[in-house]
Structure formats: C-alpha cells, structure tokens
Design a protein around this motif. Structure first.
Motif, PDB file in Angstrom:
ATOM      1  N   LYS A 100      32.174  26.360 -10.177  1.00 35.03           N
ATOM      2  CA  LYS A 100      32.290  25.250 -10.590  1.00 35.03           C
ATOM      3  C   LYS A 100      30.632  24.124 -10.324  1.00 35.03           C
ATOM      4  N   GLY A 101      29.724  24.626  -9.939  1.00 31.86           N
ATOM      5  CA  GLY A 101      28.665  23.590  -9.827  1.00 31.86           C
ATOM      6  C   GLY A 101      28.228  23.077  -9.021  1.00 31.86           C
ATOM      7  N   CYS A 102      29.178  23.620  -7.629  1.00 30.46           N
ATOM      8  CA  CYS A 102      29.044  23.048  -6.370  1.00 30.46           C
ATOM      9  C   CYS A 102      27.823  24.207  -5.918  1.00 30.46           C
ATOM     10  N   TRP A 103      27.024  23.820  -4.796  1.00 26.08           N
ATOM     11  CA  TRP A 103      26.212  24.606  -3.715  1.00 26.08           C
ATOM     12  C   TRP A 103      26.661  24.991  -2.350  1.00 26.08           C
ATOM     13  N   GLN A 104      26.089  25.440  -2.086  1.00 18.63           N
ATOM     14  CA  GLN A 104      26.319  25.305  -0.278  1.00 18.63           C
ATOM     15  C   GLN A 104      24.841  26.472   0.276  1.00 18.63           C
ATOM     16  N   GLY A 105      24.579  25.739   1.266  1.00 19.33           N
ATOM     17  CA  GLY A 105      23.526  25.872   1.744  1.00 19.33           C
ATOM     18  C   GLY A 105      23.408  27.116   3.832  1.00 19.33           C
TER      19      GLY A 105
END
Length: 189
Positions: free
Chosen positions: A79-84
């Motif tokens: 969905k284009g979201c990022w996680q770090g």
C-alpha cells in the motif's frame, strides 16, 4: 526518542547547541556506485543505504552506520506505507516506526511517522515530513517544532542547482540522527 538505539554509532552529539549538516549523495568517494551516503562536513561517511531486493516485488533498504553495522531495515508494503525495524532484519518484535503517506501529488509529498512503543495505540503521529522530493526539499516536524530540513546545494553563478547532492540540516534536540536519515530515505522514494 533515543532509547531504541542501543549502539555505539559515531554520530554527532544530539545535545549539541548548533545545527549539524550531513551531505547526501549517491556519488561519495569510498561508496559503491549508486549507494546513497550521508557524510559530515569533513567528508567522513556517517550513514549509507543499501538496497536489498530479493524479488522484483520486494522493496527493502538497510541504513548502515560508518562501520557497516545495520541500524534500520526499511520495508515498503503493497500500500506504499513503510515500516522501520531495528537492525538489518524485519522482525515484528524489532519494529520501531511506521510511516504513512498522507499526501502524494506530483510535486508535494507529506508523511506521518508513528513511533512504536508504549503509546502505540495513540493515533497522533510523532513526526511529520512535508516537502518536494524532486527538489530534494523537505522539513521534518515534531509537533510544530522543526527538527531537520533538506535543501539543494546552491552555488554562485549557477542558474539551476544540481539535484544529485543535497544538505540535511539537523537542528539541536533529542531526535536520533539515524532516525532522521531513515526518514529522508523514505521521503525520497
């Protein structure tokens, strides 16, 4: 906000009373071609970013310190979201932050950053990133306070500045520099 980083990263002191400039480019000496690097004013590499793509649909980057130790694994979902994630692996127990794109127009992008921790149920974002990726220009906010900004490197008698190298200015405060570098990598994608 610095308790998630338990590493001996040689970064400038975050309690400094003066802003710190890092210069961002894919063409720093000593870095492999195409690898994004963050160097200090003396030309010493502070951070570098490698792209890890196991498949064509995988989109993972790893932020490394100067010694090559992984600080953050940055993963983009469908969905284009990022996680770090802390370190080089994307393990759910090591999740440090989530990034959601709230505005993505041709020229303007806005991101909301949510730190994961004791207040993970809180729906208010911890950081906002607003700017123009094409111009390599953005501002990172905590509430209404500016914690970092990027800008192109202008020179006298240069009509159009080159976009290949730009400056990240980190203002005094308690935000870890590696987190800000990770947010810049996400913003530019």
């Amino acid at each position: 906000m610095t308790d998630f980083m338990e590493t001996s990263v040689p970064v400038p002191c975050t309690n400094s009373q003066i802003p710190v400039d890092l210069f961002v480019s894919k063409k720093h000496p000593g870095l492999p071609r195409g690898e994004l690097g963050f160097v200090d004013s003396s030309g010493n590499t502070v951070y570098k970013v490698t792209r890890q793509s196991l498949t064509s649909s995988s989109n993972k980057r790893v932020l490394l310190d100067a010694a090559g130790n992984p600080l953050f694994a940055l993963c983009r979902n469908d969905k284009g979201c990022w996680q770090g994630y802390k370190g080089g692996d994307a393990g759910e127990k090591d999740l440090v932050f989530r990034v959601k794109r709230t505005k993505s127009k041709l020229t303007r992008t806005e991101l909301e950053v949510f730190l994961v921790g004791e207040n993970s149920a809180d729906s208010t974002c911890d950081f906002k990133v607003k700017g123009f990726p094409y111009q390599r220009s953005c501002t990172i906010y905590v509430s209404n306070d500016i914690v970092a900004q990027t800008s192109l490197m202008y020179k006298l008698h240069q009509l159009f500045p080159k976009r290949g190298k730009f400056r990240l200015t980190i203002f005094p405060g308690s935000v870890h520099h590696a987190l800000l570098a990770a947010l810049i990598v996400i913003f530019l994608d």
